[in-house]
Write a protein that holds these residues in place. Structure first.
Motif, PDB file in Angstrom:
ATOM      1  N   LEU A 254       0.804  -1.223   0.000  1.00 49.92           N
ATOM      2  CA  LEU A 254       0.000   0.000   0.000  1.00 49.92           C
ATOM      3  C   LEU A 254       0.839   1.275   0.000  1.00 49.92           C
ATOM      4  O   LEU A 254       0.514   2.228  -0.687  1.00 49.92           O
ATOM      5  N   THR A 255       1.911   1.302   0.770  1.00 49.56           N
ATOM      6  CA  THR A 255       2.704   2.532   0.858  1.00 49.56           C
ATOM      7  C   THR A 255       3.916   2.524  -0.063  1.00 49.56           C
ATOM      8  O   THR A 255       4.461   3.576  -0.368  1.00 49.56           O
ATOM      9  N   GLY A 256       4.360   1.339  -0.475  1.00 49.23           N
ATOM     10  CA  GLY A 256       5.539   1.251  -1.330  1.00 49.23           C
ATOM     11  C   GLY A 256       6.850   1.363  -0.565  1.00 49.23           C
ATOM     12  O   GLY A 256       7.911   1.510  -1.168  1.00 49.23           O
ATOM     13  N   LYS A 257       6.779   1.293   0.761  1.00 48.70           N
ATOM     14  CA  LYS A 257       7.999   1.373   1.567  1.00 48.70           C
ATOM     15  C   LYS A 257       8.905   0.192   1.257  1.00 48.70           C
ATOM     16  O   LYS A 257       8.437  -0.925   1.062  1.00 48.70           O
ATOM     17  N   LYS A 258      10.220   0.459   1.221  1.00 48.38           N
ATOM     18  CA  LYS A 258      11.193  -0.606   0.998  1.00 48.38           C
ATOM     19  C   LYS A 258      12.440  -0.332   1.823  1.00 48.38           C
ATOM     20  O   LYS A 258      12.481   0.644   2.576  1.00 48.38           O
ATOM     21  N   ALA A 259      13.448  -1.174   1.682  1.00 46.15           N
ATOM     22  CA  ALA A 259      14.643  -1.101   2.517  1.00 46.15           C
ATOM     23  C   ALA A 259      15.383   0.225   2.341  1.00 46.15           C
ATOM     24  O   ALA A 259      15.348   0.844   1.279  1.00 46.15           O
ATOM     25  N   ASN A 260      16.057   0.630   3.411  1.00 51.79           N
ATOM     26  CA  ASN A 260      16.811   1.873   3.440  1.00 51.79           C
ATOM     27  C   ASN A 260      18.295   1.555   3.613  1.00 51.79           C
ATOM     28  O   ASN A 260      18.660   0.714   4.432  1.00 51.79           O
ATOM     29  N   ASN A 261      19.163   2.215   2.843  1.00 54.89           N
ATOM     30  CA  ASN A 261      20.603   2.045   3.001  1.00 54.89           C
ATOM     31  C   ASN A 261      21.075   2.870   4.188  1.00 54.89           C
ATOM     32  O   ASN A 261      20.691   4.025   4.337  1.00 54.89           O
ATOM     33  N   ALA A 262      21.915   2.247   5.015  1.00 57.03           N
ATOM     34  CA  ALA A 262      22.408   2.935   6.201  1.00 57.03           C
ATOM     35  C   ALA A 262      23.804   2.416   6.531  1.00 57.03           C
ATOM     36  O   ALA A 262      24.328   1.539   5.846  1.00 57.03           O
ATOM     37  N   TYR A 263      24.384   2.969   7.570  1.00 56.60           N
ATOM     38  CA  TYR A 263      25.684   2.522   8.045  1.00 56.60           C
ATOM     39  C   TYR A 263      25.544   1.867   9.406  1.00 56.60           C
ATOM     40  O   TYR A 263      24.819   2.361  10.264  1.00 56.60           O
ATOM     41  N   ALA A 264      26.257   0.764   9.591  1.00 60.40           N
ATOM     42  CA  ALA A 264      26.420   0.176  10.916  1.00 60.40           C
ATOM     43  C   ALA A 264      27.722   0.753  11.451  1.00 60.40           C
ATOM     44  O   ALA A 264      28.778   0.588  10.833  1.00 60.40           O
ATOM     45  N   ILE A 265      27.654   1.449  12.563  1.00 58.33           N
ATOM     46  CA  ILE A 265      28.838   2.125  13.092  1.00 58.33           C
ATOM     47  C   ILE A 265      29.333   1.381  14.321  1.00 58.33           C
ATOM     48  O   ILE A 265      28.597   1.192  15.295  1.00 58.33           O
ATOM     49  N   SER A 266      30.583   0.955  14.271  1.00 58.76           N
ATOM     50  CA  SER A 266      31.165   0.201  15.377  1.00 58.76           C
ATOM     51  C   SER A 266      31.629   1.152  16.485  1.00 58.76           C
ATOM     52  O   SER A 266      31.555   2.380  16.351  1.00 58.76           O
ATOM     53  N   HIS A 267      32.135   0.566  17.557  1.00 56.57           N
ATOM     54  CA  HIS A 267      32.629   1.365  18.678  1.00 56.57           C
ATOM     55  C   HIS A 267      33.792   2.257  18.246  1.00 56.57           C
ATOM     56  O   HIS A 267      33.928   3.387  18.718  1.00 56.57           O
ATOM     57  N   SER A 268      34.618   1.759  17.328  1.00 58.17           N
ATOM     58  CA  SER A 268      35.749   2.553  16.837  1.00 58.17           C
ATOM     59  C   SER A 268      35.329   3.501  15.712  1.00 58.17           C
ATOM     60  O   SER A 268      36.162   4.108  15.065  1.00 58.17           O
ATOM     61  N   HIS A 269      34.049   3.583  15.482  1.00 62.35           N
ATOM     62  CA  HIS A 269      33.427   4.449  14.477  1.00 62.35           C
ATOM     63  C   HIS A 269      33.734   4.005  13.046  1.00 62.35           C
ATOM     64  O   HIS A 269      33.681   4.795  12.115  1.00 62.35           O
ATOM     65  N   ARG A 270      34.047   2.746  12.888  1.00 60.88           N
ATOM     66  CA  ARG A 270      34.227   2.172  11.553  1.00 60.88           C
ATOM     67  C   ARG A 270      32.837   1.944  10.966  1.00 60.88           C
ATOM     68  O   ARG A 270      31.964   1.389  11.628  1.00 60.88           O
ATOM     69  N   ARG A 271      32.640   2.374   9.723  1.00 60.13           N
ATOM     70  CA  ARG A 271      31.312   2.289   9.124  1.00 60.13           C
ATOM     71  C   ARG A 271      31.259   1.218   8.037  1.00 60.13           C
ATOM     72  O   ARG A 271      32.101   1.197   7.149  1.00 60.13           O
ATOM     73  N   THR A 272      30.255   0.364   8.125  1.00 58.31           N
ATOM     74  CA  THR A 272      29.990  -0.624   7.085  1.00 58.31           C
ATOM     75  C   THR A 272      28.534  -0.466   6.664  1.00 58.31           C
ATOM     76  O   THR A 272      27.669  -0.165   7.486  1.00 58.31           O
ATOM     77  N   LYS A 273      28.293  -0.689   5.382  1.00 59.50           N
ATOM     78  CA  LYS A 273      26.933  -0.502   4.880  1.00 59.50           C
ATOM     79  C   LYS A 273      26.027  -1.648   5.320  1.00 59.50           C
ATOM     80  O   LYS A 273      26.452  -2.793   5.407  1.00 59.50           O
ATOM     81  N   LYS A 274      24.778  -1.302   5.580  1.00 62.47           N
ATOM     82  CA  LYS A 274      23.775  -2.303   5.936  1.00 62.47           C
ATOM     83  C   LYS A 274      22.426  -1.863   5.376  1.00 62.47           C
ATOM     84  O   LYS A 274      22.251  -0.715   4.978  1.00 62.47           O
ATOM     85  N   LEU A 275      21.495  -2.781   5.355  1.00 60.12           N
ATOM     86  CA  LEU A 275      20.134  -2.473   4.922  1.00 60.12           C
ATOM     87  C   LEU A 275      19.212  -2.464   6.129  1.00 60.12           C
ATOM     88  O   LEU A 275      19.224  -3.396   6.928  1.00 60.12           O
TER      89      LEU A 275
END
Length: 78
Positions: free
Chosen positions: A7-28
């Protein structure tokens, strides 16, 4: 079936998983989708839809026919 709200067309969003050391990896970030049987009074039958939880709340407020018309969804084909 893809993970998209019917009904709304909502789908996955790209984001970052940020670790304690502030290292960023992409996630959905997936949408919270649920299978929901909704009574369709005009068609006098149940309709099974894959909806986001936000859409379920909106559906209770607007009603199925109005929401489907707004989304451009033909309930006869479901």
């Amino acid at each position: 079936m893809s993970r998209v709200c019917q009904l709304t067309g909502k789908k996955a969003n790209n984001a970052y998983a940020i670790s304690h050391s502030h290292r960023r990896t992409k996630k959905l970030q997936q949408v919270n989708l649920q299978w929901k049987r909704v009574w369709w009074p005009e068609g006098k039958r149940w309709v099974r839809l894959r909806l986001s939880t936000k859409a379920i709340k909106t559906l209770e407020r607007k009603g199925l026919s109005a929401f489907a018309k707004e989304a451009g969804l033909d309930l006869n084909k479901l």
